[in-house]
Motif scaffolding. Structure first.
Motif, short mmCIF file in Angstrom:
data_model
loop_
_atom_site.label_atom_id
_atom_site.label_comp_id
_atom_site.label_asym_id
_atom_site.label_seq_id
_atom_site.Cartn_x
_atom_site.Cartn_y
_atom_site.Cartn_z
N TYR A 1 0.85 -1.19 0.00
CA TYR A 1 0.00 0.00 0.00
C TYR A 1 0.88 1.24 0.00
O TYR A 1 1.90 1.27 0.67
CB TYR A 1 -0.87 0.06 1.26
CG TYR A 1 -2.01 -0.90 1.31
CD1 TYR A 1 -3.12 -0.74 0.47
CD2 TYR A 1 -2.02 -1.96 2.22
CE1 TYR A 1 -4.19 -1.62 0.54
CE2 TYR A 1 -3.10 -2.83 2.29
CZ TYR A 1 -4.18 -2.66 1.46
OH TYR A 1 -5.23 -3.51 1.53
N ILE B 1 1.08 4.81 1.41
CA ILE B 1 0.45 5.60 2.45
C ILE B 1 0.57 7.05 2.02
O ILE B 1 1.68 7.58 1.93
CB ILE B 1 1.15 5.41 3.81
CG1 ILE B 1 1.32 3.93 4.12
CG2 ILE B 1 0.41 6.14 4.90
CD1 ILE B 1 0.12 3.23 4.62
N LEU C 1 3.63 0.43 2.69
CA LEU C 1 3.40 -0.58 3.72
C LEU C 1 3.15 -1.91 3.03
O LEU C 1 2.28 -2.02 2.17
CB LEU C 1 2.19 -0.17 4.55
CG LEU C 1 1.87 -1.01 5.78
CD1 LEU C 1 1.24 -0.13 6.84
CD2 LEU C 1 0.97 -2.18 5.46
N ALA D 1 1.58 -5.16 3.02
CA ALA D 1 0.51 -5.83 3.75
C ALA D 1 0.50 -7.33 3.48
O ALA D 1 -0.03 -8.11 4.27
CB ALA D 1 -0.85 -5.23 3.37
N ASN E 1 -4.54 -9.17 14.23
CA ASN E 1 -4.89 -7.91 13.56
C ASN E 1 -3.74 -7.44 12.70
O ASN E 1 -2.59 -7.48 13.13
CB ASN E 1 -5.17 -6.81 14.58
CG ASN E 1 -6.51 -6.98 15.23
OD1 ASN E 1 -7.37 -7.69 14.70
ND2 ASN E 1 -6.70 -6.36 16.37
N GLY E 2 -4.08 -6.98 11.51
CA GLY E 2 -3.05 -6.40 10.66
C GLY E 2 -2.18 -7.43 9.95
O GLY E 2 -1.21 -7.07 9.29
N ALA E 3 -2.54 -8.71 10.05
CA ALA E 3 -1.72 -9.75 9.43
C ALA E 3 -1.81 -9.72 7.91
O ALA E 3 -0.92 -10.20 7.22
CB ALA E 3 -2.16 -11.12 9.94
N GLY E 4 -2.90 -9.16 7.39
CA GLY E 4 -3.08 -9.12 5.94
C GLY E 4 -4.22 -10.01 5.46
O GLY E 4 -4.37 -10.21 4.25
N LYS E 5 -5.04 -10.48 6.37
CA LYS E 5 -6.13 -11.39 6.01
C LYS E 5 -7.14 -10.70 5.09
O LYS E 5 -7.51 -11.22 4.04
CB LYS E 5 -6.86 -11.89 7.27
CG LYS E 5 -5.96 -12.53 8.29
CD LYS E 5 -6.73 -13.04 9.50
CE LYS E 5 -7.40 -11.96 10.35
NZ LYS E 5 -6.47 -11.06 11.05
N THR E 6 -7.58 -9.52 5.51
CA THR E 6 -8.57 -8.80 4.71
C THR E 6 -7.99 -8.40 3.37
O THR E 6 -8.67 -8.46 2.34
CB THR E 6 -9.09 -7.57 5.48
OG1 THR E 6 -9.64 -8.02 6.72
CG2 THR E 6 -10.15 -6.84 4.70
N THR E 7 -6.74 -8.02 3.38
CA THR E 7 -6.07 -7.66 2.12
C THR E 7 -6.12 -8.83 1.15
O THR E 7 -6.45 -8.67 -0.03
CB THR E 7 -4.61 -7.25 2.40
OG1 THR E 7 -4.62 -6.14 3.29
CG2 THR E 7 -3.90 -6.87 1.12
N GLU F 1 -13.75 -12.89 8.93
CA GLU F 1 -14.09 -12.86 10.35
C GLU F 1 -15.60 -12.91 10.58
O GLU F 1 -16.19 -11.99 11.14
CB GLU F 1 -13.52 -11.61 11.02
CG GLU F 1 -12.08 -11.38 10.57
CD GLU F 1 -11.16 -10.99 11.70
OE1 GLU F 1 -11.50 -11.20 12.87
OE2 GLU F 1 -10.06 -10.50 11.39
N HIS G 1 -9.35 -14.60 13.80
CA HIS G 1 -8.25 -14.60 14.75
C HIS G 1 -8.63 -15.36 16.01
O HIS G 1 -8.03 -15.19 17.05
CB HIS G 1 -7.67 -13.20 15.01
CG HIS G 1 -8.62 -12.21 15.58
ND1 HIS G 1 -9.05 -11.12 14.88
CD2 HIS G 1 -9.21 -12.15 16.78
CE1 HIS G 1 -9.86 -10.42 15.63
NE2 HIS G 1 -9.98 -11.02 16.78
N GLY H 1 -6.57 0.59 -4.06
CA GLY H 1 -7.14 0.09 -2.82
C GLY H 1 -8.09 1.07 -2.16
O GLY H 1 -8.07 1.26 -0.95
N ARG I 1 -9.97 3.79 6.29
CA ARG I 1 -9.51 3.34 7.60
C ARG I 1 -9.09 4.52 8.45
O ARG I 1 -8.58 5.49 7.95
CB ARG I 1 -8.33 2.39 7.46
CG ARG I 1 -8.64 1.19 6.64
CD ARG I 1 -7.46 0.25 6.67
NE ARG I 1 -7.94 -1.10 6.81
CZ ARG I 1 -7.65 -1.86 7.85
NH1 ARG I 1 -6.93 -1.40 8.83
NH2 ARG I 1 -8.10 -3.08 7.91
#
Ligand SMILES: Nc1ncnc2c1ncn2[C@@H]1O[C@H](COP(=O)(O)OP(=O)(O)OP(=O)(O)O)[C@@H](O)[C@H]1O
Ligand SMILES: [Mg+2]
Lengths: 339, 281
Positions: A16, A18, A29, A31, A51-57, A174, A208, B274, B280
């Protein structure tokens, strides 16, 4: 039908940008990095990570909502970047805590609306909605406005939306987020039933919660900081710890116990100490059971007392700790969100 | 026993397009009518500014048809607000609720979603606009003299096609934006009141103002409708109705094609960057 994986990724990555107003250069970043997955039709596959592991990505990429910056991904045999329309005809997605639909419409109307977007005729859609609402136990709310639903009921409606169109491949991000124990159990048993009904259905879910991955999934990939660290059936993942002895110890300790005091003891693979209410809990993984004597001696020398000591089977949590060196909760709290 | 049989039939092509349009218009056609109080306020509040102008015009003894102009302007204002707040900046809200992602991943096309939004909005707003016209004409004794009903209907139709086409185009343009879309809509609201002549004939302006304003289809549409609906309309009109009709046709084609092109382009860009899902933090 040609032979293909339901889902396949090769060195898949997403970086990503930023946006950084004020400063000239943009930060990036990572992801997701170097993800290789092969999921067969009929599998219930779980992505387990903090959280933030990249699952949703990863889910966004597979559902054609986000382009990968590296590598390749295919769903139902179609390249997600090149043939998004072919992918879209075969998938659906539900996210935990989503507030989709329109509050002014009833549960049934919202679901009917989404069925329209999939070309399912009203008569058939309404029949399916009726059946599904009965199965998840909210048939009595079919005619309530969706804005009046509690979180749990709302999530059941969302789940019904995903299953309504009978997708070849379903993505659940989730699905039990924020649900109480009972509602989570309902959702999980529904997912399992749906999978058992038709061997061709494929489902990828992220979570998670350790038990969710353990009890529900045929195979699990453990993901942290954008990388897949291990992948296999829950049993085979835990198998890797079978040689180890795992203990759960409740302590009564007048002072704070320091992990490093224990981790240097011979035979100790990992040790995690945390406070729970007014108890101190020690999770211990040992190379062999004989190392326990040393640990107990050290506990006593620190002025602490053992309240209970329990040997237990390895869990996916232990697998995670072994791979990452931290418990999942710790990972989540350590990462201050990037501002 | 399986709990659910497989889906027996899935329409594709134009049937799917049509079903998507109907599906997305439903919350606006049916849902929005459930809050009776909204209908009341949407009709009643515009009457306040209409009334203010009417009293001013009567006080300064402006030609009586000005009162009719204001009532028409009040009704058209409802459409403008609808396009601004429920079309242009709508995708921002859809993004926040997660609906946008679900629209994108469904086999139905986004163009059909936008069209459904437009038709639904048009329907709901027409209920309110009719209320404003009826109430306004009764309260202020507006006297309509319809020169040509066919032309009037044609002008109204073209105005709506181009206006909602503009809405669809801006909605696509705003696909990339988040809260900014809301701010831009807010900024656009007031100046358009002025240059489109909601409450007075645009003829009173130097010619360049309505020329610029003609990018908003309501400028041409209202001017033409007033010429066709009031006795002194033609003398207060800006340019001939036929030219205005031509202009509206050009705008309709331009905006609808623009919406289609922009939508494809913006969707690809948003997928790459994205930005299709909720913002967010
Ligand atoms: N649009 C975006 N722009 C920039 N960074 C993003 C964006 N979306 C996600 N990230 C970052 O990418 C990383 C992975 O996020 P992702 O949402 O995929 O994690 P996750 O495993 O789904 O976590 P969670 O359990 O919180 O849902 C995080 O560090 C997140 O902050
Ligand atoms: Mg997530």
């Amino acid at each position: 039908m040609e032979n293909h994986y339901a889902i396949e990724t090769q060195s898949l990555g997403r970086v990503y940008k930023i946006r950084n107003p004020g400063k000239k250069e943009n930060k990036t970043l990572t992801a997701l990095e170097g993800v290789d997955l092969q999921i067969k039709p009929g599998e219930l596959f779980g992505l387990l990570g903090p959280n933030g592991a990249g699952k949703t990505t990863l889910i966004k990429i597979l559902t054609t909502l986000l382009a990968p910056t590296h590598g390749y991904a295919s769903v139902a045999g179609y390249d997600v970047s090149k043939s998004p329309d072919d992918v879209r005809q075969r998938i659906n997605m539900v996210s935990g805590g989503e507030s989709s639909g329109y509050g002014l419409l009833t549960v049934r109307e919202n679901l009917w609306m989404f069925a329209q977007f999939y070309g399912i005729e009203s008569k058939e859609a309404n029949q399916r909605i009726k059946t599904l609402l009965e199965i998840v136990g909210i048939a009595d709310r079919a005619n309530s406005r969706s804005s009046n639903l509690s979180t749990g009921l709302r999530q059941k409606m969302n789940i019904v939306r995903g299953f309504l169109t009978d997708p070849e491949i379903l993505f659940l991000d989730e699905p039990t987020l924020g649900l109480d124990v009972g509602a989570s159990r309902d959702v999980r048993s529904f997912i399992r039933r749906w999978m058992d009904d038709d061997p061709k259905r494929t489902l990828l879910l992220t979570t998670h919660y350790m038990i969710e991955a353990d009890e529900l999934c045929d195979r699990v990939a453990i993901i942290n900081k954008g990388k897949v660290l291990a992948c296999g059936t829950p049993a085979s993942l835990k198998q890797s710890l079978q040689k180890d002895a795992i203990f759960h110890i409740d302590l009564d300790s007048p002072k704070v116990l320091v992990e490093s005091v224990f981790s240097i003891l011979p035979g100790v693979t990992s040790v995690k100490i945390h406070d729970n209410e007014n108890k101190t809990i020690m999770d211990l993984v040992l190379d062999e059971e004989s190392a326990l004597a040393n640990v107990i001696a050290t506990v006593t020398s620190q002025g602490a007392q053992i309240v209970t000591l329990q040997k237990r089977e390895p869990t996916l949590e232990d697998v995670f700790v072994k791979l990452v060196g931290q418990r999942m909760e710790e990972v989540e709290h350590a990462d201050a969100p990037a501002s | 026993m399986p709990m659910l049989p497989p889906v027996s039939k899935r329409h594709t092509g134009w049937r799917l397009f049509l079903m998507t349009v109907i599906g997305r218009s439903y919350p606006r056609v049916v849902g929005m009518q459930r809050e009776r109080s909204w209908i009341f306020f949407d009709t009643f509040l515009p009457m306040l500014s209409v009334a203010a102008y009417v009293f001013v015009y009567r006080a300064i003894k402006a030609p009586e048809d000005y009162v009719g102009f204001v009532v028409v302007g009040g009704a058209m204002m409802a459409y403008w607000m609808n396009v601004l707040w429920s079309m242009a900046s709508q995708l921002y809200w859809e993004k926040e609720t997660g609906n946008l992602a679900l629209y994108i991943i469904s086999p139905g096309s986004m163009m059909a979603i936008l069209l459904g939004m437009a038709l639904g909005g048009l329907f709901a707003t027409t209920l309110r606009a009719v209320g404003i016209i009826l109430l306004g004409s009764l309260l202020f004794q507006v006297h309509f003299v319809i020169a040509s009903a066919t032309q009037l209907i044609l002008v109204f139709f073209l105005t709506m096609v181009s206006l909602y086409g503009l809405g669809m185009m801006t909605a696509s343009l705003f696909l990339l934006l988040s809260r900014e879309a809301w701010h831009i809509s807010n900024l656009a609201q007031e100046p358009i009141f002025l240059i489109s002549g909601f409450y007075f004939p645009i003829k009173n302006f130097p010619a360049w103002v309505p020329m610029v304003g003609s990018f908003i289809p309501l400028t041409l549409g209202m001017d033409a409708m007033r010429q066709l609906a009031f006795a002194s309309g033609p003398s207060l009109g800006w340019i001939s109705v036929n030219i205005e009709i031509m202009g509206l046709i050009v705008l309709s084609i331009m905006f609808l094609m623009g919406a289609r092109l922009l939508l494809n382009y913006m969707e690809r860009l948003a997928v790459r960057e994205g930005r299709l899902t909720e913002s967010r933090g």
